[in-house]
Design a protein around this motif. Structure first.
Motif, mmCIF file in Angstrom:
data_model
loop_
_atom_site.group_PDB
_atom_site.id
_atom_site.type_symbol
_atom_site.label_atom_id
_atom_site.label_comp_id
_atom_site.label_asym_id
_atom_site.label_seq_id
_atom_site.Cartn_x
_atom_site.Cartn_y
_atom_site.Cartn_z
ATOM 1 N N ARG A 49 0.858 -1.193 0.000
ATOM 2 C CA ARG A 49 0.000 0.000 0.000
ATOM 3 C C ARG A 49 0.882 1.227 0.000
ATOM 4 N NH1 ARG A 49 -2.696 0.832 4.560
ATOM 5 N NH2 ARG A 49 -4.175 2.204 3.523
ATOM 6 N N VAL A 50 0.587 2.138 -0.919
ATOM 7 C CA VAL A 50 1.406 3.340 -1.067
ATOM 8 C C VAL A 50 0.514 4.559 -1.243
ATOM 9 C CG1 VAL A 50 3.401 2.160 -2.075
ATOM 10 C CG2 VAL A 50 1.574 2.968 -3.566
ATOM 11 N N ARG A 51 1.132 5.716 -1.070
ATOM 12 C CA ARG A 51 0.464 6.982 -1.378
ATOM 13 C C ARG A 51 1.229 7.627 -2.524
ATOM 14 N NH1 ARG A 51 -3.389 10.306 -0.042
ATOM 15 N NH2 ARG A 51 -4.051 8.761 1.485
ATOM 16 N N VAL A 52 0.496 8.003 -3.557
ATOM 17 C CA VAL A 52 1.113 8.637 -4.712
ATOM 18 C C VAL A 52 0.575 10.056 -4.845
ATOM 19 C CG1 VAL A 52 -0.647 7.615 -6.234
ATOM 20 C CG2 VAL A 52 1.493 8.468 -7.205
ATOM 21 N N SER A 53 1.471 10.993 -5.063
ATOM 22 C CA SER A 53 1.070 12.388 -5.217
ATOM 23 C C SER A 53 1.905 13.021 -6.320
ATOM 24 C CB SER A 53 1.247 13.159 -3.902
ATOM 25 O OG SER A 53 2.583 13.101 -3.464
ATOM 26 N N GLY A 54 1.299 13.961 -7.010
ATOM 27 C CA GLY A 54 1.975 14.639 -8.104
ATOM 28 C C GLY A 54 0.964 15.211 -9.075
ATOM 29 N N SER A 55 1.385 15.354 -10.318
ATOM 30 C CA SER A 55 0.525 15.940 -11.357
ATOM 31 C C SER A 55 0.268 14.916 -12.452
ATOM 32 C CB SER A 55 1.202 17.179 -11.964
ATOM 33 O OG SER A 55 1.465 18.148 -10.972
ATOM 34 N N TYR A 56 -0.989 14.802 -12.829
ATOM 35 C CA TYR A 56 -1.345 13.903 -13.923
ATOM 36 C C TYR A 56 -0.861 14.482 -15.249
ATOM 37 C CZ TYR A 56 -4.578 10.970 -11.196
ATOM 38 O OH TYR A 56 -5.124 10.080 -10.304
ATOM 39 N N ASP A 57 -0.318 13.626 -16.098
ATOM 40 C CA ASP A 57 0.040 13.996 -17.471
ATOM 41 C C ASP A 57 -0.965 13.323 -18.402
ATOM 42 O OD1 ASP A 57 1.145 14.717 -19.849
ATOM 43 O OD2 ASP A 57 2.968 13.505 -19.639
ATOM 44 N N TYR A 58 -2.103 13.980 -18.574
ATOM 45 C CA TYR A 58 -3.176 13.385 -19.381
ATOM 46 C C TYR A 58 -2.803 13.262 -20.861
ATOM 47 C CZ TYR A 58 -6.226 14.074 -15.333
ATOM 48 O OH TYR A 58 -6.793 14.024 -14.083
ATOM 49 N N ASP A 106 -12.814 7.039 -25.670
ATOM 50 C CA ASP A 106 -12.504 8.467 -25.578
ATOM 51 C C ASP A 106 -12.179 8.764 -24.119
ATOM 52 O OD1 ASP A 106 -12.285 11.190 -25.714
ATOM 53 O OD2 ASP A 106 -14.407 11.572 -26.142
ATOM 54 N N LEU A 107 -10.947 9.137 -23.829
ATOM 55 C CA LEU A 107 -10.514 9.350 -22.455
ATOM 56 C C LEU A 107 -10.750 10.771 -21.958
ATOM 57 C CD1 LEU A 107 -7.114 7.391 -22.461
ATOM 58 C CD2 LEU A 107 -9.450 6.536 -22.101
ATOM 59 N N ASN A 108 -11.048 11.682 -22.854
ATOM 60 C CA ASN A 108 -11.193 13.093 -22.453
ATOM 61 C C ASN A 108 -12.261 13.321 -21.380
ATOM 62 O OD1 ASN A 108 -9.146 14.239 -24.097
ATOM 63 N ND2 ASN A 108 -10.491 14.098 -25.885
ATOM 64 N N PRO A 109 -13.423 12.656 -21.447
ATOM 65 C CA PRO A 109 -14.432 12.899 -20.401
ATOM 66 C C PRO A 109 -14.029 12.357 -19.029
ATOM 67 C CG PRO A 109 -15.434 11.951 -22.385
ATOM 68 C CD PRO A 109 -13.963 11.781 -22.508
ATOM 69 N N TRP A 110 -12.932 11.618 -18.958
ATOM 70 C CA TRP A 110 -12.565 10.939 -17.718
ATOM 71 C C TRP A 110 -11.366 11.576 -17.031
ATOM 72 C CZ3 TRP A 110 -16.185 7.781 -16.078
ATOM 73 C CH2 TRP A 110 -17.056 7.234 -17.019
ATOM 74 N N ARG A 111 -11.152 12.837 -17.318
ATOM 75 C CA ARG A 111 -10.057 13.542 -16.646
ATOM 76 C C ARG A 111 -10.527 14.058 -15.281
ATOM 77 N NH1 ARG A 111 -6.602 16.962 -21.162
ATOM 78 N NH2 ARG A 111 -6.061 15.158 -22.478
ATOM 79 N N GLU A 112 -9.723 13.752 -14.273
ATOM 80 C CA GLU A 112 -10.035 14.219 -12.929
ATOM 81 C C GLU A 112 -9.344 15.568 -12.710
ATOM 82 O OE1 GLU A 112 -9.822 10.889 -10.001
ATOM 83 O OE2 GLU A 112 -9.206 9.698 -11.741
ATOM 84 N N SER A 113 -8.936 15.850 -11.496
ATOM 85 C CA SER A 113 -8.215 17.088 -11.249
ATOM 86 C C SER A 113 -6.814 16.991 -11.838
ATOM 87 C CB SER A 113 -8.139 17.370 -9.747
ATOM 88 O OG SER A 113 -7.441 16.320 -9.099
ATOM 89 N N ASP A 114 -6.099 18.101 -11.872
ATOM 90 C CA ASP A 114 -4.751 18.095 -12.439
ATOM 91 C C ASP A 114 -3.749 17.406 -11.522
ATOM 92 O OD1 ASP A 114 -5.602 19.435 -14.691
ATOM 93 O OD2 ASP A 114 -5.201 21.417 -13.840
ATOM 94 N N THR A 115 -4.058 17.368 -10.226
ATOM 95 C CA THR A 115 -3.136 16.769 -9.267
ATOM 96 C C THR A 115 -3.766 15.548 -8.614
ATOM 97 O OG1 THR A 115 -3.921 18.204 -7.479
ATOM 98 C CG2 THR A 115 -2.057 18.989 -8.783
ATOM 99 N N VAL A 116 -2.925 14.726 -8.040
ATOM 100 C CA VAL A 116 -3.385 13.506 -7.364
ATOM 101 C C VAL A 116 -2.683 13.390 -6.021
ATOM 102 C CG1 VAL A 116 -1.621 12.139 -8.538
ATOM 103 C CG2 VAL A 116 -3.586 10.994 -7.539
ATOM 104 N N ASN A 117 -3.426 12.929 -5.037
ATOM 105 C CA ASN A 117 -2.875 12.575 -3.733
ATOM 106 C C ASN A 117 -3.758 11.454 -3.206
ATOM 107 O OD1 ASN A 117 -1.497 12.472 -1.320
ATOM 108 N ND2 ASN A 117 -2.536 14.257 -0.445
ATOM 109 N N ALA A 118 -3.420 10.228 -3.573
ATOM 110 C CA ALA A 118 -4.332 9.110 -3.345
ATOM 111 C C ALA A 118 -3.572 7.872 -2.904
ATOM 112 C CB ALA A 118 -5.126 8.805 -4.614
ATOM 113 N N SER A 119 -4.333 6.949 -2.331
ATOM 114 C CA SER A 119 -3.774 5.660 -1.910
ATOM 115 C C SER A 119 -3.992 4.630 -3.002
ATOM 116 C CB SER A 119 -4.448 5.182 -0.627
ATOM 117 O OG SER A 119 -4.194 6.068 0.441
ATOM 118 N N GLY A 120 -3.139 3.629 -3.008
ATOM 119 C CA GLY A 120 -3.272 2.536 -3.953
ATOM 120 C C GLY A 120 -2.335 1.409 -3.570
ATOM 121 N N PHE A 121 -2.178 0.455 -4.484
ATOM 122 C CA PHE A 121 -1.230 -0.627 -4.233
ATOM 123 C C PHE A 121 -0.345 -0.815 -5.451
ATOM 124 C CE2 PHE A 121 -4.999 -2.680 -6.002
ATOM 125 C CZ PHE A 121 -4.478 -3.576 -6.917
#
Length: 213
Positions: A49-58, A106-121
């Motif tokens: 389990r990790v936390r990833v943070s940064g900016s999405y490069d869509y 089409d991935l364009n409608p699925w863009r979240e915020s520009d940044t991420v700070n979330a948990s995952g594995f």
């Protein structure tokens, strides 16, 4: 004898499943760690389990093709995350979306915020082929995540692993997250009981036949 052997085989598979579940639970429920503290050996990082943070490069997203969900065809969206003071990007599996052919979307409608700070594995890239090349008409769609081939797609280095986000999002444009594998015993116990039952029925049937003859 065949039915008994198959029953024993299912019991061995059950024992292996339990061992794997214990391994997964140990890492899945361990404290969350930052990406920078992961060991270099990806096998030791797998499922952590990790936390990833940064900016999405869509602009450099890729499609992980033929990903089913509840019987529906679809794809997973993998987006690079750029982190401060790091030259290497981390691919993040943001989730699943419906795709009729399981290949295009089409991935364009699925863009979240520009940044991420979330948990995952942590997930690891497969090391054994075959690795079919992407269709030239769809150079960012991949059936298998061959890291060597993926590295040629991005204008920057990518990590030796990727992260599957599990945090839910309040964004309406966030795709449904990919769910971790269930920690259950699977059908092996029931299958073993069935094979042993077949063996018992066969033995009883043969015994009755011999006695009557």
């Amino acid at each position: 004898m065949i039915c008994i052997s198959l029953g024993v085989w299912q019991l061995r598979r059950l024992a292996a499943r339990k061992k794997e579940n214990a391994f997964l639970a140990q890492r899945r429920f361990a404290p969350e760690v930052p990406l920078d503290s992961l060991p270099k050996d990806t096998s030791a990082s797998h499922f952590r389990r990790v936390r990833v943070s940064g900016s999405y490069d869509y602009n450099h997203e890729i499609i992980f093709t033929l990903r089913g969900r509840n019987g529906s065809p679809g794809i997973n969206i993998l987006t690079p995350v750029l982190r401060n003071r790091h030259d290497t990007a981390v691919l993040v599996n943001r989730g699943w979306i419906y795709s009729p052919d399981g290949v295009t979307a089409d991935l364009n409608p699925w863009r979240e915020s520009d940044t991420v700070n979330a948990s995952g594995f942590v997930e690891t890239f497969p090391t054994k082929g075959p690795f079919p090349p992407p269709n030239p008409a769809r150079p960012t769609s991949f059936r298998r995540l061959d890291r060597a081939r993926l590295a040629k797609v991005f204008p920057y280095p990518i990590a030796d692993y990727y992260v599957v986000i599990t945090d839910s999002s309040t964004s309406a444009s966030a795709p449904p997250r990919v769910e971790p594998l269930p920690l259950d015993e699977g059908p092996h116990r029931n299958y073993a009981v069935q094979w042993f039952s077949f063996a018992a029925i066969s033995i009883i049937g043969i015994t009755v036949f011999i006695r009557r003859t």
